[in-house]
Design a protein around this motif. Structure first.
Motif, PDB file in Angstrom:
ATOM      1  N   CYS A  19      24.663  15.120  19.919  1.00 50.87           N
ATOM      2  CA  CYS A  19      24.133  16.462  20.168  1.00 50.87           C
ATOM      3  C   CYS A  19      25.141  17.318  20.939  1.00 50.87           C
ATOM      4  O   CYS A  19      25.317  18.507  20.636  1.00 50.87           O
ATOM      5  N   GLY A  20      25.816  16.730  21.902  1.00 46.56           N
ATOM      6  CA  GLY A  20      26.830  17.458  22.663  1.00 46.56           C
ATOM      7  C   GLY A  20      28.008  17.874  21.798  1.00 46.56           C
ATOM      8  O   GLY A  20      28.505  19.003  21.900  1.00 46.56           O
ATOM      9  N   LEU A  21      28.464  16.959  20.941  1.00 44.64           N
ATOM     10  CA  LEU A  21      29.565  17.294  20.046  1.00 44.64           C
ATOM     11  C   LEU A  21      29.167  18.376  19.040  1.00 44.64           C
ATOM     12  O   LEU A  21      29.976  19.236  18.696  1.00 44.64           O
ATOM     13  N   THR A  22      27.930  18.331  18.568  1.00 49.63           N
ATOM     14  CA  THR A  22      27.456  19.359  17.650  1.00 49.63           C
ATOM     15  C   THR A  22      27.402  20.716  18.338  1.00 49.63           C
ATOM     16  O   THR A  22      27.801  21.736  17.754  1.00 49.63           O
ATOM     17  N   ALA A  23      26.927  20.745  19.580  1.00 49.60           N
ATOM     18  CA  ALA A  23      26.887  22.006  20.331  1.00 49.60           C
ATOM     19  C   ALA A  23      28.301  22.542  20.553  1.00 49.60           C
ATOM     20  O   ALA A  23      28.540  23.748  20.412  1.00 49.60           O
ATOM     21  N   LEU A  24      29.233  21.662  20.871  1.00 55.57           N
ATOM     22  CA  LEU A  24      30.628  22.079  21.047  1.00 55.57           C
ATOM     23  C   LEU A  24      31.206  22.603  19.742  1.00 55.57           C
ATOM     24  O   LEU A  24      31.900  23.618  19.717  1.00 55.57           O
ATOM     25  N   TRP A  25      30.903  21.927  18.663  1.00 55.98           N
ATOM     26  CA  TRP A  25      31.396  22.329  17.342  1.00 55.98           C
ATOM     27  C   TRP A  25      30.868  23.712  16.968  1.00 55.98           C
ATOM     28  O   TRP A  25      31.611  24.547  16.443  1.00 55.98           O
ATOM     29  N   LEU A  26      29.577  23.954  17.246  1.00 53.30           N
ATOM     30  CA  LEU A  26      28.990  25.260  16.951  1.00 53.30           C
ATOM     31  C   LEU A  26      29.560  26.340  17.858  1.00 53.30           C
ATOM     32  O   LEU A  26      29.731  27.493  17.442  1.00 53.30           O
ATOM     33  N   ALA A  27      29.880  25.997  19.105  1.00 52.04           N
ATOM     34  CA  ALA A  27      30.459  26.970  20.031  1.00 52.04           C
ATOM     35  C   ALA A  27      31.859  27.390  19.576  1.00 52.04           C
ATOM     36  O   ALA A  27      32.286  28.509  19.847  1.00 52.04           O
ATOM     37  N   LEU A  28      32.542  26.502  18.888  1.00 47.96           N
ATOM     38  CA  LEU A  28      33.867  26.836  18.364  1.00 47.96           C
ATOM     39  C   LEU A  28      33.789  27.679  17.096  1.00 47.96           C
ATOM     40  O   LEU A  28      34.802  28.183  16.626  1.00 47.96           O
ATOM     41  N   GLY A  29      32.609  27.796  16.526  1.00 49.72           N
ATOM     42  CA  GLY A  29      32.416  28.619  15.335  1.00 49.72           C
ATOM     43  C   GLY A  29      32.670  27.896  14.025  1.00 49.72           C
ATOM     44  O   GLY A  29      32.874  28.532  12.999  1.00 49.72           O
ATOM     45  N   PRO A  31      31.705  25.513  10.718  1.00 49.48           N
ATOM     46  CA  PRO A  31      30.502  25.413   9.883  1.00 49.48           C
ATOM     47  C   PRO A  31      29.714  24.124  10.147  1.00 49.48           C
ATOM     48  O   PRO A  31      30.295  23.073  10.426  1.00 49.48           O
ATOM     49  N   VAL A  32      28.408  24.237  10.043  1.00 53.47           N
ATOM     50  CA  VAL A  32      27.528  23.089  10.283  1.00 53.47           C
ATOM     51  C   VAL A  32      27.680  22.051   9.173  1.00 53.47           C
ATOM     52  O   VAL A  32      27.568  20.851   9.411  1.00 53.47           O
ATOM     53  N   GLY A  33      27.959  22.487   7.958  1.00 50.37           N
ATOM     54  CA  GLY A  33      28.109  21.560   6.836  1.00 50.37           C
ATOM     55  C   GLY A  33      29.233  20.567   7.042  1.00 50.37           C
ATOM     56  O   GLY A  33      29.133  19.401   6.658  1.00 50.37           O
ATOM     57  N   LEU A  34      30.297  21.005   7.688  1.00 47.16           N
ATOM     58  CA  LEU A  34      31.433  20.112   7.921  1.00 47.16           C
ATOM     59  C   LEU A  34      31.082  19.022   8.919  1.00 47.16           C
ATOM     60  O   LEU A  34      31.401  17.848   8.706  1.00 47.16           O
ATOM     61  N   ILE A  35      30.415  19.383  10.017  1.00 49.94           N
ATOM     62  CA  ILE A  35      30.028  18.363  10.993  1.00 49.94           C
ATOM     63  C   ILE A  35      28.991  17.409  10.391  1.00 49.94           C
ATOM     64  O   ILE A  35      28.974  16.218  10.710  1.00 49.94           O
ATOM     65  N   THR A  36      28.167  17.903   9.493  1.00 45.44           N
ATOM     66  CA  THR A  36      27.198  17.032   8.816  1.00 45.44           C
ATOM     67  C   THR A  36      27.915  16.024   7.933  1.00 45.44           C
ATOM     68  O   THR A  36      27.573  14.833   7.929  1.00 45.44           O
ATOM     69  N   GLN A  37      28.923  16.475   7.191  1.00 46.23           N
ATOM     70  CA  GLN A  37      29.690  15.549   6.356  1.00 46.23           C
ATOM     71  C   GLN A  37      30.426  14.517   7.198  1.00 46.23           C
ATOM     72  O   GLN A  37      30.472  13.334   6.844  1.00 46.23           O
TER      73      GLN A  37
END
Length: 75
Positions: A19-29, A31-37
């Motif tokens: 969850c923390g890495l996802t929040a960081l990833w979204l803060a960097l702008g 795409p959500v699809g890439l973190i999902t893959q």
């Protein structure tokens, strides 16, 4: 379950880190699809690693390694 065993449970920590890495990833702008893959392929790789490790396929493949075959052909 008491609070200490709940806080030391590895599944809780894995979930919090993801969850923390996802929040960081979204803060960097990004795409959500890439973190999902990335998450899907990571879980797939861990599953294959467990399957190969527990079924003993890795010990079977040592006999067929290219280095061993090369040394057999050199004789």
């Amino acid at each position: 379950m008491n609070l200490r065993s709940l806080l030391t449970h590895p599944v809780l920590w894995v979930g919090l880190v993801l969850c923390g890495l996802t929040a960081l990833w979204l803060a960097l702008g990004a795409p959500v699809g890439l973190i999902t893959q990335i998450a899907i392929y990571t879980l797939y790789g861990m599953g294959v690693n467990l399957l190969v490790g527990y079924t003993g396929l890795a010990s079977c493949c040592r006999r067929c390694s290219p280095w061993r075959l090369a040394s057999c052909w050199a004789r």
